[in-house]
Design a protein around this motif. Structure first.
Motif, mmCIF file in Angstrom:
data_model
loop_
_atom_site.group_PDB
_atom_site.id
_atom_site.type_symbol
_atom_site.label_atom_id
_atom_site.label_comp_id
_atom_site.label_asym_id
_atom_site.label_seq_id
_atom_site.Cartn_x
_atom_site.Cartn_y
_atom_site.Cartn_z
ATOM 1 N N CYS A 138 -17.316 -3.065 11.581
ATOM 2 C CA CYS A 138 -17.399 -1.825 12.724
ATOM 3 C C CYS A 138 -17.587 -0.407 12.036
ATOM 4 N N HIS A 182 -20.840 1.730 13.225
ATOM 5 C CA HIS A 182 -20.455 2.775 14.169
ATOM 6 C C HIS A 182 -20.095 3.857 13.557
ATOM 7 N N GLU A 203 -18.634 6.773 15.853
ATOM 8 C CA GLU A 203 -17.635 7.118 16.581
ATOM 9 C C GLU A 203 -16.398 6.296 16.345
ATOM 10 N N GLN A 204 -15.157 7.017 16.098
ATOM 11 C CA GLN A 204 -13.948 6.338 15.836
ATOM 12 C C GLN A 204 -13.597 5.360 16.913
ATOM 13 N N GLU A 205 -13.644 5.538 18.122
ATOM 14 C CA GLU A 205 -13.541 4.966 19.119
ATOM 15 C C GLU A 205 -14.029 3.453 19.064
ATOM 16 N N HIS A 206 -15.228 3.178 18.423
ATOM 17 C CA HIS A 206 -15.934 2.172 18.314
ATOM 18 C C HIS A 206 -15.382 1.462 17.117
ATOM 19 N N LYS A 207 -14.518 1.905 16.297
ATOM 20 C CA LYS A 207 -13.946 1.283 14.929
ATOM 21 C C LYS A 207 -12.716 0.177 15.484
ATOM 22 N N LYS A 208 -12.964 -0.692 15.274
ATOM 23 C CA LYS A 208 -11.662 -1.616 15.693
ATOM 24 C C LYS A 208 -10.712 -2.018 14.639
ATOM 25 N N CYS A 233 -12.100 -7.224 12.654
ATOM 26 C CA CYS A 233 -11.381 -7.092 13.985
ATOM 27 C C CYS A 233 -11.554 -8.640 14.883
#
Length: 451
Positions: A102, A106, A108-113, A128
């Motif tokens: 991730c 990615h 964007e922090q929200e896309h990093k699981k 993840c």
């Protein structure tokens, strides 16, 4: 001297409960800290141990210890480990770590699981999900073996077996010669217990890297030589200290009749984990210099627990400690006089060049340079050392002399520490060492100036 070894890395449930507690444990000294700075400080709290408390202690020495894990049963998936400290570590990684796949794909922090899938080979939660695990398995091979080694080492420390490697030698005889070429030679010439495995070497070096890194630059059998690592100015500083460490006016070879010399003051600026080591670990420094008393000053916001007051204590006539949680530039004013023959500074992986810390270090480094005493600095890898050196060269240009060129520390920890925020990063405590000193200006007479 086995003191019930329990753990090497801090895996406190306080870290698990809240991010703010983890940041506080890193001694954030400002009411308002940027998100970047919080991330950096928390990362340092995980990858650079703040405390060795819990390593020694627990059950009384005379109480029989229960064997928890056999030597052929040291590997466990962290989340399913029989040891609660290891399960806590997995939970911390689950909460604060990042899936490397991730992270690569990615921005964007929200896309990093978060990593919740356990690698069956190293036992750490690395990705993840299983899909990303197989997708990133080839890249993970680089760190998988390292993580498995750390996994087994840390289970071994908590296994309950007798830790014979921690039965350190006491005072050496005055007729015994010690060689400090490296860990192996030192252990042999100082009559340490036989290290039967690389794992035992890693365990012991993790604890002794702090006192023996100091000893290695002071000892007459130092691995660092003039013209190679040590500069001409550095040799002057080290030679001055050795005149105190190796007095020539000894009455006899009997320790009881030995004439005591001036005390060597070691100022550990920004002290963290080293301030929590028990006294018998620091005695290994004193034993190497039987003629000289040492006073070790642990200075910095992390040198004391929050509920402790600054204090001084003596272990014996040859070793004493002062603990003070002041910033060094404030503590500096308490010292009446500094002497290059008896005083030196050490900064263990201070992070001088890190964004957010650079300016806060300036007042303390300026005061240390004023003393003209040598300042030894370690780093946890080449990039860390380079970052600190560049900051010093830019901020104090023309104000210091080189004492010791950047070199690999022969007494670095052989045990890796892993960054629980990003398992791809691992370090060796005190990997490298270099040293500077406040510039000494030579006064010269120019006859033409009188005309």
């Amino acid at each position: 001297m086995n003191r019930g070894l329990k753990q090497l890395l801090p895996t406190s449930r306080r870290l698990l409960n809240s991010r703010s507690n983890a940041i506080v444990s890193c001694a954030v000294r400002s009411a308002r800290v940027s998100r970047f700075e919080q991330q950096r400080l928390f990362t340092q709290s995980v990858i650079r141990p703040i405390s060795f408390k819990g390593i020694f202690g627990g059950k009384p020495a005379n109480e029989e210890k229960k064997l928890i894990l056999e030597q052929d049963n040291l590997f466990h998936v962290l989340s399913k480990s029989p040891l609660p400290e290891m399960r806590d570590r997995a939970a911390i990684i689950n909460k604060y770590g990042v899936c490397p796949v991730c992270d690569t794909h990615h921005t964007e922090q929200e896309h990093k699981k978060k990593p919740v899938y356990d690698c069956p080979d190293c036992g750490y939660p690395t990705h993840c999900n299983e899909e990303h695990y197989h997708q990133g398995k080839e890249a993970h091979k680089e760190t998988c073996a390292i993580l498995r080694e750390i996994n087994e080492d840390d289970h071994d420390l908590r296994s309950g077996r007798p830790m014979r490697e921690f039965e350190f030698p006491t005072a050496q005889g005055f007729d015994e010669a010690v060689n400090m070429a490296n860990w192996d030679v030192l252990f042999y010439t100082r009559s340490f217990p036989s290290m039967d495995s690389d794992r035992s070497m890693r365990h012991v070096s993790k604890l002794l890297t702090y006192p023996l890194t100091i000893a290695s630059v002071l000892h007459q059998a130092s691995p660092y030589k003039y013209g190679e690592q040590v500069t001409a100015e550095g040799m002057r500083s080290i030679a001055a200290l050795r005149t105190i460490l190796y007095p020539h006016n000894q009455v006899t070879n009997d320790a009881s009749s030995q004439i005591r010399t001036d005390t060597i003051n070691v100022y550990l600026v920004g002290a963290r984990a080293e301030a929590t080591l028990p006294s018998h670990i620091w005695l290994q420094l004193a034993y190497l210099f039987p003629a000289t008393p040492f006073h070790v000053h642990f200075i910095g916001p992390d040198a004391l627990a929050p509920n402790q007051e600054p204090h001084t204590k003596s272990v014996n006539e040859r070793l004493s400690f002062t603990y003070d949680n002041a910033m060094y530039h404030d503590y500096h004013e308490k010292i009446a006089k500094f002497d290059p023959f008896t005083d030196l500074f050490f900064m263990f992986s201070p992070g001088i060049g890190h964004e957010g810390a650079r300016n806060s270090w300036k007042p303390s480094i300026e005061k240390a340079l004023e003393t003209k005493c040598p300042i030894f600095i370690t780093g946890y890898d080449e990039a860390d050392m380079k970052n600190d050196i560049e900051a010093v060269e830019q901020d104090y240009q023309g104000e210091f002399d080189w004492v010791m060129k950047p070199s690999v520390n022969e007494f670095r920890s052989l045990k890796r520490d892993v960054n629980m925020l990003d398992l791809r990063q691992s370090i060796f405590a005190n990997y490298g060492i270099w040293a500077i000193r406040g510039k000494r200006y030579d006064v010269t007479h120019d006859p033409e100036s009188n005309e």
